[in-house]
Each structure stands twice: as C-alpha cells, then as structure tokens.
Design a protein around this motif. Structure first.
Motif, PDB file in Angstrom:
ATOM      1  N   ARG A 118       7.233  18.640  -0.719  1.00 57.88           N
ATOM      2  CA  ARG A 118       6.638  19.838  -1.310  1.00 57.88           C
ATOM      3  C   ARG A 118       6.129  19.546  -2.713  1.00 57.88           C
ATOM      4  O   ARG A 118       5.086  20.021  -3.091  1.00 57.88           O
ATOM      5  N   GLY A 119       6.883  18.780  -3.453  1.00 55.44           N
ATOM      6  CA  GLY A 119       6.451  18.421  -4.795  1.00 55.44           C
ATOM      7  C   GLY A 119       5.189  17.578  -4.757  1.00 55.44           C
ATOM      8  O   GLY A 119       4.288  17.755  -5.552  1.00 55.44           O
ATOM      9  N   ASP A 120       5.134  16.654  -3.788  1.00 55.14           N
ATOM     10  CA  ASP A 120       3.947  15.807  -3.671  1.00 55.14           C
ATOM     11  C   ASP A 120       2.722  16.641  -3.309  1.00 55.14           C
ATOM     12  O   ASP A 120       1.643  16.411  -3.801  1.00 55.14           O
ATOM     13  N   ARG A 121       2.929  17.619  -2.443  1.00 50.70           N
ATOM     14  CA  ARG A 121       1.807  18.452  -2.019  1.00 50.70           C
ATOM     15  C   ARG A 121       1.218  19.233  -3.178  1.00 50.70           C
ATOM     16  O   ARG A 121       0.026  19.389  -3.289  1.00 50.70           O
ATOM     17  N   SER A 122       2.103  19.755  -4.034  1.00 49.45           N
ATOM     18  CA  SER A 122       1.592  20.558  -5.137  1.00 49.45           C
ATOM     19  C   SER A 122       0.846  19.691  -6.149  1.00 49.45           C
ATOM     20  O   SER A 122      -0.069  20.159  -6.803  1.00 49.45           O
ATOM     21  N   GLN A 123       1.251  18.435  -6.275  1.00 47.38           N
ATOM     22  CA  GLN A 123       0.581  17.550  -7.230  1.00 47.38           C
ATOM     23  C   GLN A 123      -0.727  17.021  -6.666  1.00 47.38           C
ATOM     24  O   GLN A 123      -1.687  16.827  -7.381  1.00 47.38           O
ATOM     25  N   ARG A 124      -0.771  16.842  -5.363  1.00 42.12           N
ATOM     26  CA  ARG A 124      -1.961  16.274  -4.729  1.00 42.12           C
ATOM     27  C   ARG A 124      -2.940  17.412  -4.416  1.00 42.12           C
ATOM     28  O   ARG A 124      -2.603  18.362  -3.742  1.00 42.12           O
ATOM     29  N   ARG A 125      -4.134  17.308  -4.913  1.00 39.23           N
ATOM     30  CA  ARG A 125      -5.162  18.321  -4.677  1.00 39.23           C
ATOM     31  C   ARG A 125      -6.178  17.779  -3.682  1.00 39.23           C
ATOM     32  O   ARG A 125      -6.667  16.654  -3.837  1.00 39.23           O
ATOM     33  N   ARG A 126      -6.455  18.594  -2.694  1.00 41.91           N
ATOM     34  CA  ARG A 126      -7.467  18.192  -1.729  1.00 41.91           C
ATOM     35  C   ARG A 126      -8.834  18.589  -2.260  1.00 41.91           C
ATOM     36  O   ARG A 126      -8.972  19.624  -2.892  1.00 41.91           O
ATOM     37  N   PRO A 127      -9.825  17.798  -1.976  1.00 39.37           N
ATOM     38  CA  PRO A 127     -11.175  18.191  -2.417  1.00 39.37           C
ATOM     39  C   PRO A 127     -11.612  19.430  -1.642  1.00 39.37           C
ATOM     40  O   PRO A 127     -11.212  19.637  -0.499  1.00 39.37           O
ATOM     41  N   LYS A 128     -12.420  20.263  -2.290  1.00 39.38           N
ATOM     42  CA  LYS A 128     -12.880  21.485  -1.639  1.00 39.38           C
ATOM     43  C   LYS A 128     -13.793  21.136  -0.478  1.00 39.38           C
ATOM     44  O   LYS A 128     -14.599  20.221  -0.545  1.00 39.38           O
ATOM     45  N   LYS A 129     -13.644  21.915   0.583  1.00 41.64           N
ATOM     46  CA  LYS A 129     -14.515  21.729   1.731  1.00 41.64           C
ATOM     47  C   LYS A 129     -15.889  22.281   1.386  1.00 41.64           C
ATOM     48  O   LYS A 129     -16.000  23.230   0.620  1.00 41.64           O
ATOM     49  N   PRO A 130     -16.913  21.735   1.964  1.00 41.59           N
ATOM     50  CA  PRO A 130     -18.256  22.267   1.675  1.00 41.59           C
ATOM     51  C   PRO A 130     -18.369  23.694   2.200  1.00 41.59           C
ATOM     52  O   PRO A 130     -17.834  24.024   3.250  1.00 41.59           O
ATOM     53  N   ALA A 131     -19.039  24.531   1.444  1.00 38.10           N
ATOM     54  CA  ALA A 131     -19.202  25.929   1.820  1.00 38.10           C
ATOM     55  C   ALA A 131     -20.409  26.037   2.746  1.00 38.10           C
ATOM     56  O   ALA A 131     -21.539  26.181   2.308  1.00 38.10           O
ATOM     57  N   TYR A 132     -20.150  25.958   4.045  1.00 37.39           N
ATOM     58  CA  TYR A 132     -21.232  25.982   5.012  1.00 37.39           C
ATOM     59  C   TYR A 132     -21.906  27.348   5.060  1.00 37.39           C
ATOM     60  O   TYR A 132     -23.090  27.459   5.297  1.00 37.39           O
ATOM     61  N   GLN A 151     -24.338  33.310   3.636  1.00 40.07           N
ATOM     62  CA  GLN A 151     -23.942  34.445   4.455  1.00 40.07           C
ATOM     63  C   GLN A 151     -22.826  35.232   3.788  1.00 40.07           C
ATOM     64  O   GLN A 151     -22.814  36.467   3.824  1.00 40.07           O
ATOM     65  N   LEU A 152     -21.880  34.512   3.180  1.00 35.56           N
ATOM     66  CA  LEU A 152     -20.781  35.198   2.493  1.00 35.56           C
ATOM     67  C   LEU A 152     -21.299  35.994   1.294  1.00 35.56           C
ATOM     68  O   LEU A 152     -20.842  37.108   1.034  1.00 35.56           O
ATOM     69  N   ALA A 153     -22.269  35.429   0.582  1.00 35.58           N
ATOM     70  CA  ALA A 153     -22.842  36.135  -0.564  1.00 35.58           C
ATOM     71  C   ALA A 153     -23.583  37.387  -0.105  1.00 35.58           C
ATOM     72  O   ALA A 153     -23.452  38.460  -0.715  1.00 35.58           O
ATOM     73  N   LEU A 154     -24.344  37.267   0.990  1.00 32.53           N
ATOM     74  CA  LEU A 154     -25.053  38.434   1.525  1.00 32.53           C
ATOM     75  C   LEU A 154     -24.069  39.506   1.997  1.00 32.53           C
ATOM     76  O   LEU A 154     -24.282  40.699   1.766  1.00 32.53           O
ATOM     77  N   ALA A 155     -23.002  39.075   2.647  1.00 38.74           N
ATOM     78  CA  ALA A 155     -22.003  40.027   3.120  1.00 38.74           C
ATOM     79  C   ALA A 155     -21.347  40.751   1.952  1.00 38.74           C
ATOM     80  O   ALA A 155     -21.126  41.965   2.011  1.00 38.74           O
ATOM     81  N   GLU A 156     -21.050  40.022   0.888  1.00 35.59           N
ATOM     82  CA  GLU A 156     -20.444  40.635  -0.303  1.00 35.59           C
ATOM     83  C   GLU A 156     -21.411  41.632  -0.929  1.00 35.59           C
ATOM     84  O   GLU A 156     -21.007  42.729  -1.349  1.00 35.59           O
TER      85      GLU A 156
END
Length: 143
Positions: free
Chosen positions: A55-69, A73-78
C-alpha cells in the motif's frame, strides 16, 4: 526419453513447511547466482513487500494519466448540463414569480371582498375600501 516422475511426500496441515532444493526435484544443474538466492535467508524483497508495504508503494508510485479519448464529448456534456441547469433555474424563478403574483391577487380579492361587506345597517362603507385601494395605488406607483 522423459525422466521417471519423482515421488513427493504429501503435505499435511500439521507438517511444517520444508524447503526442497531444486536438486532434489530432479534438476541437474542450477546457475550459481540462483543457488545463492536459494541459500540466502528469506527477507522481504522490495518488489514483493508485505500487505502494508504494498500500500505504501502504491501511494508513492504514480501512474501516468491515461489519454483522454473522449475529452471533447465530456466537455460538451458538461456544457449541456450547465445550460440545462440554467434553464431549470430560470423556469423555477418564473414559476415562483407567477405564484407570488397569483397569491397577491388572491389576498387583494379577499381584502376587497371583506371591505365591501355591508355594515350593521346594511350599507356599504366606502371608508373600508379606501385602505385597500390606496395600497393598490402605492404598489402600482412603486413598480
């Protein structure tokens, strides 16, 4: 030819866990570095930490953000959601204003009906109507 299968001892719940070396399992030669790892005392490696360490390792390790496909559409919906909320708020404001005007009309009607009631002698008293009419004129002059 395949080597004959080796017989293993059955493991019971009360039996303690015993280490078996690969030589006992039928392997002929082990690389020296692997043998040194097998012979070394067991320690928790950083790659395979305990539950708390993971759990400690997970909090320290950051995954790169996934591309916003679907970012567009999300902006239009908002945007549509915001417009819909604005329309709903405007509709609610107009409905409240309408209800307020209806309530004012009703109270004026009741006051006027009470003022027009005949007195003890059966005649209409004009002095009673004057207060209601004066309030109405004041409201017209303000708005």
């Amino acid at each position: 030819m395949t080597p004959p299968p080796t017989k293993r001892k059955p493991v019971t719940a009360s039996a303690s866990v015993q280490k078996t070396s690969p030589t006992e399992l039928g392997a002929e030669k082990i690389h020296p570095s692997r043998q040194s790892l097998l012979d070394a005392p067991e320690e928790e490696s950083p790659a395979h930490g305990s539950e708390h360490g993971e759990r400690g390792d997970r909090s320290q390790r950051r995954r790169p953000k996934k591309p916003a496909y679907y970012a567009k559409q999300l902006a239009l919906a908002e945007e549509k959601r915001a417009e819909q909320e604005a329309r709903a708020a405007e509709r609610q404001r107009r409905e409240d204003e309408r209800n307020k005007r209806i309530a004012e009309r009703e109270t004026y009607r009741k006051k006027m009906a009470k003022a027009k009631e005949p007195g003890r002698d059966g005649r209409v008293k004009l002095g009673r109507e004057s207060g209601v009419l004066l309030d109405r004129v004041r409201r017209l002059m303000e708005g």
